[in-house]
Scaffold this active site. Structure first.
Site, PDB file in Angstrom:
ATOM      1  N   ASP A   1       0.896  -1.281   0.114  1.00 33.37           N
ATOM      2  CA  ASP A   1      -0.020  -0.009  -0.037  1.00 33.37           C
ATOM      3  C   ASP A   1       0.944   1.291  -0.005  1.00 33.37           C
ATOM      4  O   ASP A   1       2.023   1.096   0.521  1.00 33.37           O
ATOM      5  CB  ASP A   1      -0.963  -0.030   1.324  1.00 33.37           C
ATOM      6  CG  ASP A   1      -2.117   0.682   1.103  1.00 33.37           C
ATOM      7  OD1 ASP A   1      -3.349   0.414   1.184  1.00 33.37           O
ATOM      8  OD2 ASP A   1      -1.812   2.233   0.758  1.00 33.37           O
TER       9      ASP A   1
ATOM     10  N   LEU B   1      -0.288   3.992   1.149  1.00 32.83           N
ATOM     11  CA  LEU B   1      -0.688   4.852   2.029  1.00 32.83           C
ATOM     12  C   LEU B   1      -1.345   6.344   1.416  1.00 32.83           C
ATOM     13  O   LEU B   1      -1.416   7.507   2.063  1.00 32.83           O
ATOM     14  CB  LEU B   1       0.340   5.399   3.206  1.00 32.83           C
ATOM     15  CG  LEU B   1       0.921   4.042   3.874  1.00 32.83           C
ATOM     16  CD1 LEU B   1       1.976   4.567   4.930  1.00 32.83           C
ATOM     17  CD2 LEU B   1      -0.360   3.351   4.498  1.00 32.83           C
TER      18      LEU B   1
ATOM     19  N   LYS C   1     -10.387   5.570  -6.532  1.00 35.10           N
ATOM     20  CA  LYS C   1     -11.651   5.039  -7.086  1.00 35.10           C
ATOM     21  C   LYS C   1     -12.953   6.151  -6.744  1.00 35.10           C
ATOM     22  O   LYS C   1     -14.078   5.957  -6.665  1.00 35.10           O
ATOM     23  CB  LYS C   1     -12.092   4.018  -5.984  1.00 35.10           C
ATOM     24  CG  LYS C   1     -12.127   4.556  -4.521  1.00 35.10           C
ATOM     25  CD  LYS C   1     -12.621   3.576  -3.629  1.00 35.10           C
ATOM     26  CE  LYS C   1     -12.714   3.976  -2.025  1.00 35.10           C
ATOM     27  NZ  LYS C   1     -13.776   3.262  -1.417  1.00 35.10           N
TER      28      LYS C   1
ATOM     29  N   SER D   1     -16.122  -3.333 -10.715  1.00 36.18           N
ATOM     30  CA  SER D   1     -17.239  -2.848 -10.156  1.00 36.18           C
ATOM     31  C   SER D   1     -18.243  -2.789 -11.206  1.00 36.18           C
ATOM     32  O   SER D   1     -18.349  -2.898 -12.561  1.00 36.18           O
ATOM     33  CB  SER D   1     -16.969  -1.090 -10.126  1.00 36.18           C
ATOM     34  OG  SER D   1     -18.040  -0.236 -10.062  1.00 36.18           O
TER      35      SER D   1
ATOM     36  N   THR E   1     -20.101  -0.567 -12.252  1.00 38.91           N
ATOM     37  CA  THR E   1     -20.265   0.485 -12.964  1.00 38.91           C
ATOM     38  C   THR E   1     -19.869   0.061 -14.226  1.00 38.91           C
ATOM     39  O   THR E   1     -20.268   1.114 -15.279  1.00 38.91           O
ATOM     40  CB  THR E   1     -19.151   1.567 -12.230  1.00 38.91           C
ATOM     41  OG1 THR E   1     -19.593   2.827 -12.665  1.00 38.91           O
ATOM     42  CG2 THR E   1     -17.764   1.392 -12.621  1.00 38.91           C
TER      43      THR E   1
ATOM     44  N   TYR F   1     -12.696   6.862 -14.269  1.00 32.59           N
ATOM     45  CA  TYR F   1     -12.911   5.811 -13.269  1.00 32.59           C
ATOM     46  C   TYR F   1     -13.453   4.279 -13.822  1.00 32.59           C
ATOM     47  O   TYR F   1     -12.808   3.354 -13.678  1.00 32.59           O
ATOM     48  CB  TYR F   1     -13.614   6.111 -11.941  1.00 32.59           C
ATOM     49  CG  TYR F   1     -13.750   5.015 -11.177  1.00 32.59           C
ATOM     50  CD1 TYR F   1     -15.187   4.374 -10.925  1.00 32.59           C
ATOM     51  CD2 TYR F   1     -12.817   4.438 -10.280  1.00 32.59           C
ATOM     52  CE1 TYR F   1     -15.419   3.302 -10.167  1.00 32.59           C
ATOM     53  CE2 TYR F   1     -13.161   3.366  -9.361  1.00 32.59           C
ATOM     54  CZ  TYR F   1     -14.476   2.598  -9.397  1.00 32.59           C
ATOM     55  OH  TYR F   1     -14.711   1.316  -8.906  1.00 32.59           O
TER      56      TYR F   1
ATOM     57  N   LYS G   1     -11.842   0.506 -15.109  1.00 32.80           N
ATOM     58  CA  LYS G   1     -12.281  -0.996 -14.507  1.00 32.80           C
ATOM     59  C   LYS G   1     -12.576  -1.553 -15.831  1.00 32.80           C
ATOM     60  O   LYS G   1     -12.354  -2.751 -16.000  1.00 32.80           O
ATOM     61  CB  LYS G   1     -13.522  -0.613 -13.766  1.00 32.80           C
ATOM     62  CG  LYS G   1     -13.373  -0.202 -12.342  1.00 32.80           C
ATOM     63  CD  LYS G   1     -12.093  -0.825 -11.613  1.00 32.80           C
ATOM     64  CE  LYS G   1     -11.891  -0.451 -10.084  1.00 32.80           C
ATOM     65  NZ  LYS G   1     -10.914  -1.111  -9.581  1.00 32.80           N
TER      66      LYS G   1
ATOM     67  N   TYR H   1     -18.199  -5.609  -7.972  1.00 31.39           N
ATOM     68  CA  TYR H   1     -18.732  -5.081  -6.687  1.00 31.39           C
ATOM     69  C   TYR H   1     -19.930  -4.259  -6.915  1.00 31.39           C
ATOM     70  O   TYR H   1     -20.038  -3.110  -7.869  1.00 31.39           O
ATOM     71  CB  TYR H   1     -17.809  -4.172  -5.663  1.00 31.39           C
ATOM     72  CG  TYR H   1     -16.424  -4.660  -5.641  1.00 31.39           C
ATOM     73  CD1 TYR H   1     -15.421  -3.747  -5.301  1.00 31.39           C
ATOM     74  CD2 TYR H   1     -16.144  -6.038  -5.681  1.00 31.39           C
ATOM     75  CE1 TYR H   1     -14.104  -4.128  -4.968  1.00 31.39           C
ATOM     76  CE2 TYR H   1     -14.825  -6.517  -5.253  1.00 31.39           C
ATOM     77  CZ  TYR H   1     -13.875  -5.686  -4.960  1.00 31.39           C
ATOM     78  OH  TYR H   1     -12.741  -5.852  -4.764  1.00 31.39           O
TER      79      TYR H   1
ATOM     80  N   ASN I   1     -22.600  -1.786  -4.355  1.00 29.28           N
ATOM     81  CA  ASN I   1     -22.362  -1.043  -3.395  1.00 29.28           C
ATOM     82  C   ASN I   1     -21.960  -1.205  -2.034  1.00 29.28           C
ATOM     83  O   ASN I   1     -22.403  -1.625  -1.197  1.00 29.28           O
ATOM     84  CB  ASN I   1     -23.440  -0.185  -3.314  1.00 29.28           C
ATOM     85  CG  ASN I   1     -23.717   0.799  -4.431  1.00 29.28           C
ATOM     86  OD1 ASN I   1     -23.937   0.291  -5.570  1.00 29.28           O
ATOM     87  ND2 ASN I   1     -23.513   2.163  -4.654  1.00 29.28           N
TER      88      ASN I   1
HETATM   89  C1  WQD Z   1     -25.452   5.920  -4.116  1.00 27.38           C
HETATM   90  C2  WQD Z   1     -26.811   6.361  -4.233  1.00 27.38           C
HETATM   91  C3  WQD Z   1     -26.750   8.596  -5.089  1.00 27.38           C
HETATM   92  C4  WQD Z   1     -24.625  10.434  -1.906  1.00 27.38           C
HETATM   93  C5  WQD Z   1     -20.131   4.643  -6.789  1.00 27.38           C
HETATM   94  C6  WQD Z   1     -19.361   4.075  -7.949  1.00 27.38           C
HETATM   95  C7  WQD Z   1     -19.252   2.890  -7.760  1.00 27.38           C
HETATM   96  C8  WQD Z   1     -18.361   2.292  -6.261  1.00 27.38           C
HETATM   97  C9  WQD Z   1     -19.543   2.909  -5.320  1.00 27.38           C
HETATM   98  C10 WQD Z   1     -16.178   2.838  -6.100  1.00 27.38           C
HETATM   99  C11 WQD Z   1     -26.896   7.129  -5.433  1.00 27.38           C
HETATM  100  C12 WQD Z   1     -27.157   8.741  -3.875  1.00 27.38           C
HETATM  101  C13 WQD Z   1     -25.266   9.660  -2.601  1.00 27.38           C
HETATM  102  C14 WQD Z   1     -25.159  11.531  -1.396  1.00 27.38           C
HETATM  103  C15 WQD Z   1     -26.879  10.740  -2.309  1.00 27.38           C
HETATM  104  N1  WQD Z   1     -17.355   3.277  -6.089  1.00 27.38           N
HETATM  105  N2  WQD Z   1     -26.367   9.582  -2.809  1.00 27.38           N
HETATM  106  N3  WQD Z   1     -26.512  11.652  -1.528  1.00 27.38           N
HETATM  107  O1  WQD Z   1     -22.704   6.373  -7.311  1.00 27.38           O
HETATM  108  O2  WQD Z   1     -24.083   3.944  -6.771  1.00 27.38           O
HETATM  109  O3  WQD Z   1     -21.483   3.854  -6.889  1.00 27.38           O
HETATM  110  O4  WQD Z   1     -19.709   4.213  -5.589  1.00 27.38           O
HETATM  111  O5  WQD Z   1     -15.839   1.457  -6.186  1.00 27.38           O
HETATM  112  O6  WQD Z   1     -18.349   2.321  -8.779  1.00 27.38           O
HETATM  113  O7  WQD Z   1     -19.929   4.481  -9.081  1.00 27.38           O
HETATM  114  O8  WQD Z   1     -22.626   4.946  -4.844  1.00 27.38           O
HETATM  115  O9  WQD Z   1     -22.888   5.757  -2.693  1.00 27.38           O
HETATM  116  O10 WQD Z   1     -22.098   7.595  -4.483  1.00 27.38           O
HETATM  117  O11 WQD Z   1     -24.528   6.728  -4.325  1.00 27.38           O
HETATM  118  O12 WQD Z   1     -28.462  10.692  -2.505  1.00 27.38           O
HETATM  119  O13 WQD Z   1     -24.665  12.561  -0.542  1.00 27.38           O
HETATM  120  O14 WQD Z   1     -26.874   7.512  -3.081  1.00 27.38           O
HETATM  121  O15 WQD Z   1     -27.478   9.187  -6.089  1.00 27.38           O
HETATM  122  O16 WQD Z   1     -28.325   6.979  -5.819  1.00 27.38           O
HETATM  123  P1  WQD Z   1     -22.782   5.003  -6.422  1.00 27.38           P
HETATM  124  P2  WQD Z   1     -22.858   6.314  -3.949  1.00 27.38           P
END
Ligand code: WQD
Length: 347
Positions: free
Chosen positions: A34, A36, A88, A128, A130, A153, A157, A181, A183
């Site tokens: 890592d 860090l 990420k 992901s 994504t 990002y 991936k 993954y 969430n």
């Molecule tokens: C989840 C939901 C937002 C914040 C991303 C990446 C994915 C992985 C996980 C890295 C959505 C809503 C969020 C906020 C909100 N990342 N939200 N208010 O976008 O699904 O995935 O993070 O590995 O690759 O794409 O996750 O947690 O950002 O959002 O309403 O302050 O929560 O709109 O619907 P997301 P998220």
């Protein structure tokens, strides 16, 4: 015979550290690389606190090709790698794409280059959901088409998976699995390790817990005009310990020669979708805290809904997410309270 050591890159990060714990719980010896940049040595102490075993640790930046080579020249026994080390943050990747292409792609190439020299190395890649963008069908299977990434990002991936797949095509002795993954949320139940976002959290759950602890004013809910039950977007929130354990199952699949071919892909989720409002309700229930929140406009690039078809992972990895959304949010809240207490002790 000395147990062969498993290399975990990014092993002091959120998912990496929980996977190190899961590997040690299964009796594996772990070496962490890592740099860090997005973690701290406190995480190493947290891992030790949980398992009683301190993984070996090398502070190496995988962007240094020579450093990657000298690592493998020294650790000649390592032929199993779980690769988490990467940047990420979706938003940051849009404003600083070259940082993402260098840190997420060059590092992968340098690692694969070294592993390709070995007989039968095994590689688990942190990918992901994504890559699917907004899938046409839900739940999402591994056969769903990979769509043009919405961010650099996400592109790293997709490109990363292709680089690994191409490597497997040319080297049949090299075996790899990409884990997509959904969430990841929550923390280890001991609250010795958890998610440590730097700066303002981009992800929902750390923003919720920081709001509840008083570090943030209120949560902005990004849109309530989606075509979902309550209008807010739906995601498949998986407890980070379930995710960590899936990595051990994936590695063991390759160690035991159970793979169907030398490159495979698995979706890692619970198979259940929850909306933002459902997550807020669950958090309020398990924490007893009222969460100040307001509805605002949609966030650029967000999709309406994503949740996994978990059939393949359940059958082939002999793995199933066991923990609930409530479990994950309860662990996230317990962790946030520990972080606050530690911050107060330091100040
Ligand atoms: C989840 C939901 C937002 C914040 C991303 C990446 C994915 C992985 C996980 C890295 C959505 C809503 C969020 C906020 C909100 N990342 N939200 N208010 O976008 O699904 O995935 O993070 O590995 O690759 O794409 O996750 O947690 O950002 O959002 O309403 O302050 O929560 O709109 O619907 P997301 P998220």
């Amino acid at each position: 015979m000395k147990t062969k050591r498993i290399l975990v890159t990014g092993g002091l990060g959120f998912i990496g550290s929980h996977t190190v714990v899961a590997l040690q719980n299964e009796g594996y010896e772990v070496v962490i690389i890592d740099n860090l940049s997005n973690s701290s040595l406190d995480v190493l102490a947290g891992i030790t606190q949980i398992t009683g075993k301190t993984p070996e640790f090398e502070n190496i930046d995988l962007r240094e090709k020579a450093a990657v080579k000298s690592f493998f020249d020294q650790y000649t026994d390592i032929e199993d790698v779980i690769h988490f080390a990467a940047s990420k943050a979706v938003g940051e990747s849009v404003t600083n794409p070259l940082l993402y292409y260098e840190n997420n792609i060059s590092t992968l190439v340098y690692l694969l280059h070294e592993l390709n020299k070995k007989e039968g190395a095994r590689f688990i890649f942190s990918s992901s959901c994504t890559v699917y963008g907004q899938a046409d069908e839900l739940p999402i299977t591994e056969d769903a088409p990979v769509k043009k990434a919405e961010s650099p990002y996400g592109n790293t991936k997709q490109i990363g998976e292709e680089i690994i797949h191409d490597t497997c095509k040319t080297n049949v002795d090299f075996k790899a699995i990409s884990l997509r993954y959904f969430n990841p949320i929550g923390a280890h139940p001991t609250a010795e390790i958890g998610e440590l976002p730097i700066g303002t959290p981009q992800n929902l759950v750390p923003f919720i817990t920081q709001t509840a602890i008083g570090k943030r004013e209120e949560l902005s809910v990004f849109g309530d005009d989606y075509p979902t039950n309550d209008g807010t977007a739906v995601r498949d929130y998986i407890h980070v310990m379930d995710l960590a354990e899936a990595h051990v199952h994936a590695l063991q699949r390759l160690m035991h020669g159970k793979e169907k071919n030398n490159y495979e892909v698995f979706n890692l989720g619970t198979g259940k979708g929850n909306s933002v409002l459902e997550v807020i309700n669950s958090f309020e229930k398990v924490s007893g805290e009222k969460l100040p929140h307001k509805i605002v406009g949609r966030r650029e690039g967000d999709i309406t809904a994503a949740y996994a078809d978990t059939t393949k992972a359940n059958n082939e990895l002999n793995w199933k997410a066991e923990r609930t959304l409530d479990d994950a949010l309860k662990s996230a809240w317990k962790w946030q309270q520990v972080v606050k207490r530690k911050e107060e002790e330091e100040n």
